[in-house]
Design a protein around this motif. Structure first.
Motif, PDB file in Angstrom:
ATOM      1  N   ALA A   6       2.817  23.436   7.256  1.00 37.04           N
ATOM      2  CA  ALA A   6       3.672  22.726   6.299  1.00 37.04           C
ATOM      3  C   ALA A   6       4.206  21.440   6.916  1.00 37.04           C
ATOM      4  CB  ALA A   6       4.819  23.630   5.853  1.00 37.04           C
ATOM      5  N   ALA A   7       4.580  21.492   8.186  1.00 37.03           N
ATOM      6  CA  ALA A   7       5.080  20.292   8.872  1.00 37.03           C
ATOM      7  C   ALA A   7       3.970  19.250   8.995  1.00 37.03           C
ATOM      8  CB  ALA A   7       5.631  20.655  10.245  1.00 37.03           C
ATOM      9  N   ASP A   8       2.758  19.703   9.277  1.00 29.60           N
ATOM     10  CA  ASP A   8       1.625  18.775   9.350  1.00 29.60           C
ATOM     11  C   ASP A   8       1.376  18.119   7.994  1.00 29.60           C
ATOM     12  OD1 ASP A   8       1.207  19.313  12.034  1.00 29.60           O
ATOM     13  OD2 ASP A   8      -0.513  20.635  11.694  1.00 29.60           O
ATOM     14  N   ASP A   9       1.490  18.903   6.922  1.00 26.46           N
ATOM     15  CA  ASP A   9       1.297  18.348   5.579  1.00 26.46           C
ATOM     16  C   ASP A   9       2.354  17.288   5.271  1.00 26.46           C
ATOM     17  OD1 ASP A   9      -0.876  19.980   5.235  1.00 26.46           O
ATOM     18  OD2 ASP A   9       0.004  21.189   3.616  1.00 26.46           O
ATOM     19  N   VAL A  10       3.594  17.553   5.653  1.00 23.41           N
ATOM     20  CA  VAL A  10       4.659  16.574   5.405  1.00 23.41           C
ATOM     21  C   VAL A  10       4.376  15.292   6.178  1.00 23.41           C
ATOM     22  CG1 VAL A  10       7.121  16.071   5.787  1.00 23.41           C
ATOM     23  CG2 VAL A  10       6.429  18.237   4.757  1.00 23.41           C
ATOM     24  N   GLU A  11       3.897  15.418   7.405  1.00 23.47           N
ATOM     25  CA  GLU A  11       3.585  14.221   8.192  1.00 23.47           C
ATOM     26  C   GLU A  11       2.446  13.428   7.554  1.00 23.47           C
ATOM     27  OE1 GLU A  11       4.089  11.260  10.702  1.00 23.47           O
ATOM     28  OE2 GLU A  11       5.438  12.962  10.457  1.00 23.47           O
ATOM     29  N   LYS A  12       1.439  14.111   7.035  1.00 19.85           N
ATOM     30  CA  LYS A  12       0.338  13.428   6.336  1.00 19.85           C
ATOM     31  C   LYS A  12       0.848  12.752   5.065  1.00 19.85           C
ATOM     32  CE  LYS A  12      -3.420  16.435   7.959  1.00 19.85           C
ATOM     33  NZ  LYS A  12      -2.744  17.284   8.924  1.00 19.85           N
ATOM     34  N   LEU A  13       1.738  13.420   4.356  1.00 20.07           N
ATOM     35  CA  LEU A  13       2.350  12.817   3.167  1.00 20.07           C
ATOM     36  C   LEU A  13       3.141  11.565   3.531  1.00 20.07           C
ATOM     37  CD1 LEU A  13       3.564  16.077   1.416  1.00 20.07           C
ATOM     38  CD2 LEU A  13       2.008  14.395   0.393  1.00 20.07           C
ATOM     39  N   ARG A  14       3.854  11.626   4.639  1.00 21.02           N
ATOM     40  CA  ARG A  14       4.645  10.477   5.076  1.00 21.02           C
ATOM     41  C   ARG A  14       3.749   9.283   5.420  1.00 21.02           C
ATOM     42  NH1 ARG A  14       9.981  11.051   6.676  1.00 21.02           N
ATOM     43  NH2 ARG A  14       9.644   9.688   8.468  1.00 21.02           N
ATOM     44  N   LYS A  15       2.580   9.547   6.000  1.00 19.97           N
ATOM     45  CA  LYS A  15       1.651   8.450   6.304  1.00 19.97           C
ATOM     46  C   LYS A  15       1.108   7.831   5.021  1.00 19.97           C
ATOM     47  CE  LYS A  15       0.249  10.025  10.873  1.00 19.97           C
ATOM     48  NZ  LYS A  15      -0.846  10.545  11.700  1.00 19.97           N
ATOM     49  N   ALA A  16       0.800   8.667   4.044  1.00 22.69           N
ATOM     50  CA  ALA A  16       0.337   8.141   2.759  1.00 22.69           C
ATOM     51  C   ALA A  16       1.459   7.345   2.090  1.00 22.69           C
ATOM     52  CB  ALA A  16      -0.138   9.283   1.860  1.00 22.69           C
ATOM     53  N   LEU A  17       2.693   7.835   2.201  1.00 15.89           N
ATOM     54  CA  LEU A  17       3.833   7.117   1.635  1.00 15.89           C
ATOM     55  C   LEU A  17       4.004   5.761   2.313  1.00 15.89           C
ATOM     56  CD1 LEU A  17       6.300   6.965  -0.221  1.00 15.89           C
ATOM     57  CD2 LEU A  17       7.577   8.243   1.536  1.00 15.89           C
ATOM     58  N   ALA A  18       3.841   5.715   3.616  1.00 17.10           N
ATOM     59  CA  ALA A  18       3.951   4.433   4.331  1.00 17.10           C
ATOM     60  C   ALA A  18       2.889   3.450   3.838  1.00 17.10           C
ATOM     61  CB  ALA A  18       3.811   4.661   5.835  1.00 17.10           C
ATOM     62  N   ALA A  19       1.688   3.933   3.572  1.00 14.99           N
ATOM     63  CA  ALA A  19       0.623   3.062   3.047  1.00 14.99           C
ATOM     64  C   ALA A  19       0.983   2.558   1.650  1.00 14.99           C
ATOM     65  CB  ALA A  19      -0.709   3.807   3.020  1.00 14.99           C
ATOM     66  N   GLU A  20       1.577   3.418   0.842  1.00 12.49           N
ATOM     67  CA  GLU A  20       1.994   2.992  -0.500  1.00 12.49           C
ATOM     68  C   GLU A  20       3.111   1.950  -0.421  1.00 12.49           C
ATOM     69  OE1 GLU A  20       0.435   3.408  -3.129  1.00 12.49           O
ATOM     70  OE2 GLU A  20      -0.639   5.311  -3.021  1.00 12.49           O
ATOM     71  N   HIS A  21       4.063   2.134   0.499  1.00 15.36           N
ATOM     72  CA  HIS A  21       5.125   1.135   0.669  1.00 15.36           C
ATOM     73  C   HIS A  21       4.518  -0.224   1.042  1.00 15.36           C
ATOM     74  CE1 HIS A  21       8.500   3.754   0.160  1.00 15.36           C
ATOM     75  NE2 HIS A  21       8.390   4.391   1.302  1.00 15.36           N
ATOM     76  N   ALA A  22       3.579  -0.220   1.969  1.00 15.33           N
ATOM     77  CA  ALA A  22       2.946  -1.473   2.396  1.00 15.33           C
ATOM     78  C   ALA A  22       2.169  -2.111   1.248  1.00 15.33           C
ATOM     79  CB  ALA A  22       2.023  -1.209   3.589  1.00 15.33           C
ATOM     80  N   ALA A  23       1.475  -1.290   0.471  1.00 12.26           N
ATOM     81  CA  ALA A  23       0.714  -1.814  -0.664  1.00 12.26           C
ATOM     82  C   ALA A  23       1.654  -2.437  -1.696  1.00 12.26           C
ATOM     83  CB  ALA A  23      -0.124  -0.707  -1.297  1.00 12.26           C
ATOM     84  N   LEU A  24       2.765  -1.793  -1.965  1.00 12.30           N
ATOM     85  CA  LEU A  24       3.722  -2.338  -2.934  1.00 12.30           C
ATOM     86  C   LEU A  24       4.274  -3.679  -2.470  1.00 12.30           C
ATOM     87  CD1 LEU A  24       5.536   0.930  -3.974  1.00 12.30           C
ATOM     88  CD2 LEU A  24       4.293  -0.624  -5.492  1.00 12.30           C
ATOM     89  N   PHE A  25       4.575  -3.785  -1.189  1.00 12.85           N
ATOM     90  CA  PHE A  25       5.061  -5.051  -0.642  1.00 12.85           C
ATOM     91  C   PHE A  25       4.029  -6.157  -0.868  1.00 12.85           C
ATOM     92  CE2 PHE A  25       5.079  -8.106   2.842  1.00 12.85           C
ATOM     93  CZ  PHE A  25       6.380  -8.585   2.788  1.00 12.85           C
TER      94      PHE A  25
END
Length: 159
Positions: A6-25
């Motif tokens: 579950a912790a690994d999944d959250v970390e993978k989600l956080r990386k995808a979220l970081a990519a989405e933040h960068a894309a939005l910028f």
């Protein structure tokens, strides 16, 4: 699922979220530097990335994680000075988003794997929609051989 999974999944989600933040910028910058139909496509991509960002935040929160907030600014590989460079940057952004979701495809949770696979498809589709040339019908297949030029008929050759 184990606590570690579950912790690994959250970390993978956080990386995808970081990519989405960068894309939005970056799409925000692209929207300010384009017009017409290109700007409309960029605005649509911005809206799609915003929805993905919100979904990722919900997934992280539901798993007890804390979603990362966006950075104040992101380094871009270049600033677009025209439509061609704006398209090039949009394609680059979608490749980065796709790579982030590729890692999420390895999540422990099957629902996250499905979400990531669909998000990758959407990123690839957006990327191809921005590019002026359309992909081959069967990417990776060799191009069909061109037929040899037709021999002149006897009437054309003077015979």
């Amino acid at each position: 699922m184990s606590a570690r999974g579950a912790a690994d999944d959250v970390e993978k989600l956080r990386k995808a979220l970081a990519a989405e933040h960068a894309a939005l910028f970056a799409y925000g910058i692209l929207g300010a530097r384009t017009s017409g139909t290109l700007r409309a496509r960029i605005s649509a991509a911005f809206d799609e990335h915003r929805a993905s960002r919100d979904q990722l935040r919900a997934y992280i929160t539901a798993r007890g994680g804390k979603p990362a907030e966006p950075d104040a600014s992101y380094a871009l590989p270049f600033l677009p000075s025209g439509a061609a460079l704006a398209v090039k940057l949009a394609v680059h952004l979608e490749s980065g988003v796709m790579a982030a979701y590729l890692e999420l495809v390895a999540a422990q949770d099957a629902a996250l794997r499905r979400y990531a696979a669909l998000a990758m498809q959407e990123a690839v589709a957006r990327s191809y929609a921005f590019q002026p040339a359309q992909p081959a019908a069967f990417p990776g297949m060799p191009a069909p051989a061109t037929p040899p030029p037709a021999s002149p008929s006897p009437a054309q050759s003077g015979g």
